[in-house]
Design a protein around this motif. Structure first.
Motif, mmCIF file in Angstrom:
data_model
loop_
_atom_site.group_PDB
_atom_site.id
_atom_site.type_symbol
_atom_site.label_atom_id
_atom_site.label_comp_id
_atom_site.label_asym_id
_atom_site.label_seq_id
_atom_site.Cartn_x
_atom_site.Cartn_y
_atom_site.Cartn_z
ATOM 1 N N LEU A 18 -1.912 7.921 5.061
ATOM 2 C CA LEU A 18 -2.134 7.093 3.881
ATOM 3 C C LEU A 18 -2.885 5.833 4.281
ATOM 4 O O LEU A 18 -2.430 5.065 5.125
ATOM 5 C CB LEU A 18 -0.789 6.721 3.249
ATOM 6 C CG LEU A 18 -0.849 5.755 2.067
ATOM 7 C CD1 LEU A 18 -1.525 6.411 0.877
ATOM 8 C CD2 LEU A 18 0.549 5.287 1.691
ATOM 9 N N VAL A 19 -4.052 5.631 3.686
ATOM 10 C CA VAL A 19 -4.838 4.420 3.953
ATOM 11 C C VAL A 19 -4.554 3.380 2.876
ATOM 12 O O VAL A 19 -4.236 2.235 3.168
ATOM 13 C CB VAL A 19 -6.335 4.746 4.030
ATOM 14 C CG1 VAL A 19 -7.148 3.492 4.360
ATOM 15 C CG2 VAL A 19 -6.582 5.819 5.101
ATOM 16 N N ASN A 20 -4.665 3.769 1.622
ATOM 17 C CA ASN A 20 -4.169 2.959 0.510
ATOM 18 C C ASN A 20 -3.934 3.878 -0.671
ATOM 19 O O ASN A 20 -4.027 5.105 -0.551
ATOM 20 C CB ASN A 20 -5.113 1.790 0.185
ATOM 21 C CG ASN A 20 -6.408 2.235 -0.481
ATOM 22 O OD1 ASN A 20 -6.605 3.415 -0.786
ATOM 23 N ND2 ASN A 20 -7.297 1.295 -0.711
ATOM 24 N N GLY A 21 -3.622 3.283 -1.827
ATOM 25 C CA GLY A 21 -3.280 4.109 -2.980
ATOM 26 C C GLY A 21 -4.419 4.958 -3.499
ATOM 27 O O GLY A 21 -4.196 5.905 -4.255
ATOM 28 N N CYS A 47 6.700 13.445 -6.887
ATOM 29 C CA CYS A 47 5.973 13.804 -5.673
ATOM 30 C C CYS A 47 6.932 14.506 -4.723
ATOM 31 O O CYS A 47 7.689 13.860 -3.984
ATOM 32 C CB CYS A 47 5.367 12.565 -5.006
ATOM 33 S SG CYS A 47 4.065 12.981 -3.819
ATOM 34 N N PHE A 48 6.918 15.838 -4.764
ATOM 35 C CA PHE A 48 7.775 16.609 -3.872
ATOM 36 C C PHE A 48 7.185 16.696 -2.467
ATOM 37 O O PHE A 48 7.896 16.888 -1.493
ATOM 38 C CB PHE A 48 7.995 18.021 -4.429
ATOM 39 C CG PHE A 48 8.793 18.048 -5.706
ATOM 40 C CD1 PHE A 48 9.670 17.021 -6.026
ATOM 41 C CD2 PHE A 48 8.658 19.090 -6.606
ATOM 42 C CE1 PHE A 48 10.411 17.030 -7.196
ATOM 43 C CE2 PHE A 48 9.394 19.121 -7.786
ATOM 44 C CZ PHE A 48 10.268 18.097 -8.084
ATOM 45 N N SER A 49 5.875 16.567 -2.357
ATOM 46 C CA SER A 49 5.216 16.624 -1.048
ATOM 47 C C SER A 49 5.542 15.386 -0.231
ATOM 48 O O SER A 49 5.989 14.358 -0.755
ATOM 49 C CB SER A 49 3.704 16.738 -1.229
ATOM 50 O OG SER A 49 3.360 17.866 -1.999
ATOM 51 N N ALA A 50 5.319 15.480 1.085
ATOM 52 C CA ALA A 50 5.552 14.338 1.968
ATOM 53 C C ALA A 50 4.572 13.215 1.642
ATOM 54 O O ALA A 50 3.365 13.439 1.547
ATOM 55 C CB ALA A 50 5.405 14.763 3.424
ATOM 56 N N SER A 51 5.106 12.002 1.447
ATOM 57 C CA SER A 51 4.286 10.828 1.114
ATOM 58 C C SER A 51 4.569 9.737 2.142
ATOM 59 O O SER A 51 5.509 8.958 1.983
ATOM 60 C CB SER A 51 4.619 10.325 -0.289
ATOM 61 O OG SER A 51 4.425 11.331 -1.252
ATOM 62 N N PRO A 52 3.771 9.669 3.217
ATOM 63 C CA PRO A 52 4.030 8.664 4.252
ATOM 64 C C PRO A 52 3.493 7.294 3.861
ATOM 65 O O PRO A 52 2.439 7.176 3.236
ATOM 66 C CB PRO A 52 3.277 9.216 5.468
ATOM 67 C CG PRO A 52 2.168 10.020 4.880
ATOM 68 C CD PRO A 52 2.682 10.583 3.585
ATOM 69 N N LEU A 105 0.849 -1.192 0.000
ATOM 70 C CA LEU A 105 0.000 0.000 0.000
ATOM 71 C C LEU A 105 0.886 1.244 0.000
ATOM 72 O O LEU A 105 1.072 1.916 1.011
ATOM 73 C CB LEU A 105 -0.923 -0.008 1.222
ATOM 74 C CG LEU A 105 -1.860 -1.213 1.343
ATOM 75 C CD1 LEU A 105 -2.624 -1.158 2.656
ATOM 76 C CD2 LEU A 105 -2.813 -1.264 0.160
ATOM 77 N N THR A 106 1.472 1.546 -1.139
ATOM 78 C CA THR A 106 2.374 2.690 -1.226
ATOM 79 C C THR A 106 1.748 3.892 -1.921
ATOM 80 O O THR A 106 2.156 5.025 -1.670
ATOM 81 C CB THR A 106 3.650 2.313 -1.995
ATOM 82 O OG1 THR A 106 3.318 2.021 -3.357
ATOM 83 C CG2 THR A 106 4.323 1.094 -1.356
ATOM 84 N N GLY A 107 0.793 3.664 -2.804
ATOM 85 C CA GLY A 107 0.196 4.762 -3.553
ATOM 86 C C GLY A 107 1.084 5.326 -4.639
ATOM 87 O O GLY A 107 0.767 6.355 -5.239
#
Length: 418
Positions: free
Chosen positions: A346-349, A153-158, A140-142
């Motif tokens: 993040l819940v899922n992609g 994706c420059f924004s934070a991606s947890p 589940l990375t998206g």
């Protein structure tokens, strides 16, 4: 006097250079997987990791990042008809971050993210009860993009996993590459697409999601759960929902960003000794559930599950999302968790929840009031930056003052009494 002035100017210049060096931005790590001279995977990114590990009297949180010294390690491959492409970044004393890729006719994605960490590394895991190397994975990375484009994706991606959270930033990455350089055309993540600053020009495709305009910062709402013994869960926060789904009307993926309106939402839930649930229901649109878990041994709680159901007419199938293996909003029994900064859960992609000005306490509520607040790392970092800058400036002033005093002492030493 000319020599004195030049010497002190040089000292001040060196001090300013050192100060500017301390304030330079951190550069993304570049990693490249090759098959001979051909590049098949290239990634430019920053990655911060938090790892929960056991010590003698409970648990601790280790904070790590992917350093400049990270290397493309064993197991990295461009893949074959029977083996999927993989990028393995090795760093430190036996730690690694692995991204396994898959593709279909139009898209490629990170199918599995794996983190391996060596608990025998006392630098990051002091007093660890174990000396083993442990590994956790998630699919589940998206992270997905159109073939022959760069995922940006420059924004934070947890990305949340059991005991481990990974947050990517400043990410530009491509797999199944056709040349040695990243493609000029980009697939932009939801967070970047909804930012207020203009994004670089991209070439849209019918298979990629069409982002909607950001509705702005959501209003903070107060959501409480009352049990037989009074209020047992307190929460106040602004909530923003990010959905990706296939539109029947448009025949493609679309992205929708919704702000939760506190006045239109009914809060309910339940409280147990180790499990507490907050349910937010908009009767016409959605039901959103947060489930918190308490470790009765360590007296620590965390957000372990999020589920979401939406009533949407423009979808090919009912929109239902659930993830029961989260590890967000960690706090101590009797205390509240607070984070004023924006957080992405993040819940899922296809679904994420953004929180704003959040404070929550799911256990140990007394007199209907929040306990002492434990602030999130994002808030601490925001406070730390001006402190570091102030300390650096104070150090610079002190260096110049000392240099001035030394220079005056030497200049007076050149005169003798007759």
């Amino acid at each position: 006097m000319a020599r004195y002035s030049q010497k002190h100017t040089l000292i001040a210049g060196v001090a300013v250079f050192a100060l500017l060096g301390c304030l330079s931005p951190v550069l993304a790590v570049t990693l490249e997987v090759k098959d001979g001279n051909d590049t098949c995977i290239k990634a430019e990114l920053l990655a911060n990791l938090s790892v929960l590990y056991s010590v003698g009297n409970g648990t601790r949180m280790a904070l790590m990042n992917l350093p400049d010294s990270a290397e493309v390690g064993k197991g990295s491959t461009c893949g074959s008809s029977s083996v999927a492409p993989m990028l393995v970044a090795t760093f430190g004393n036996g730690h690694s971050l692995s991204l396994n890729f898959t593709k279909n006719m139009t898209l490629y994605r990170v199918d599995t993210l794996t983190v391996a960490y060596n608990l025998n590394d006392s630098t990051f895991f002091p007093d660890s009860k174990s000396t083993d190397t442990e590994s956790v994975s998630t699919n589940l990375t998206g992270i997905q993009a159109q073939l022959n484009t760069t995922y940006r994706c420059f924004s934070a991606s947890p990305v949340a996993m059991p005991k481990v959270n990974v947050t990517f930033t400043e990410m530009r990455m491509e797999a199944y590459m056709q040349s040695a350089n990243l493609s000029k055309e980009e697939t932009i993540c939801t967070a970047d697409a909804s930012a207020t600053t203009p994004a670089p020009k991209t070439t849209p495709a019918t298979t990629t999601a069409a982002p909607t305009t950001s509705p702005g910062t959501p209003v903070q709402g107060n959501y409480n759960v009352t049990g037989s013994n009074g209020t047992c869960l307190l929460a106040k926060m602004g909530l923003q929902l990010n959905l990706t789904y296939t539109s029947t009307a448009q025949g493609k993926l679309v992205q929708e960003i919704l702000n939760v309106q506190p006045g239109l939402v009914r809060a309910s839930g339940s409280c147990g000794s180790t499990v507490a649930t907050l349910s937010l229901t908009d009767e016409l649109h959605f039901n959103l559930n947060f489930t918190f878990n308490l470790n009765s041994t360590t007296k620590k709680y965390h957000l372990g599950s999020i589920s979401f159901d939406a009533n949407m007419t423009d979808v090919t199938a009912p929109f239902h999302v659930v993830n029961n293996s989260l590890n967000y909003l960690r706090g101590t029994l009797g205390k509240s968790y607070m984070c004023s900064a924006e957080q992405t859960l993040l819940v899922n992609g296809n679904f994420t929840v953004n929180t704003f000005r959040l404070q929550v306490q799911p256990f140990g509520v007394n007199n209907n009031q929040f306990g002492a607040a434990e602030e999130c790392q994002l808030d601490e970092d925001n406070m730390l930056i001006p402190i570091i800058v102030g300390a650096a400036l104070a150090g610079l002033v002190l260096i110049v003052l000392i240099a001035y005093l030394i220079g005056r002492k030497r200049s007076h030493a050149g005169y003798q009494t007759i």
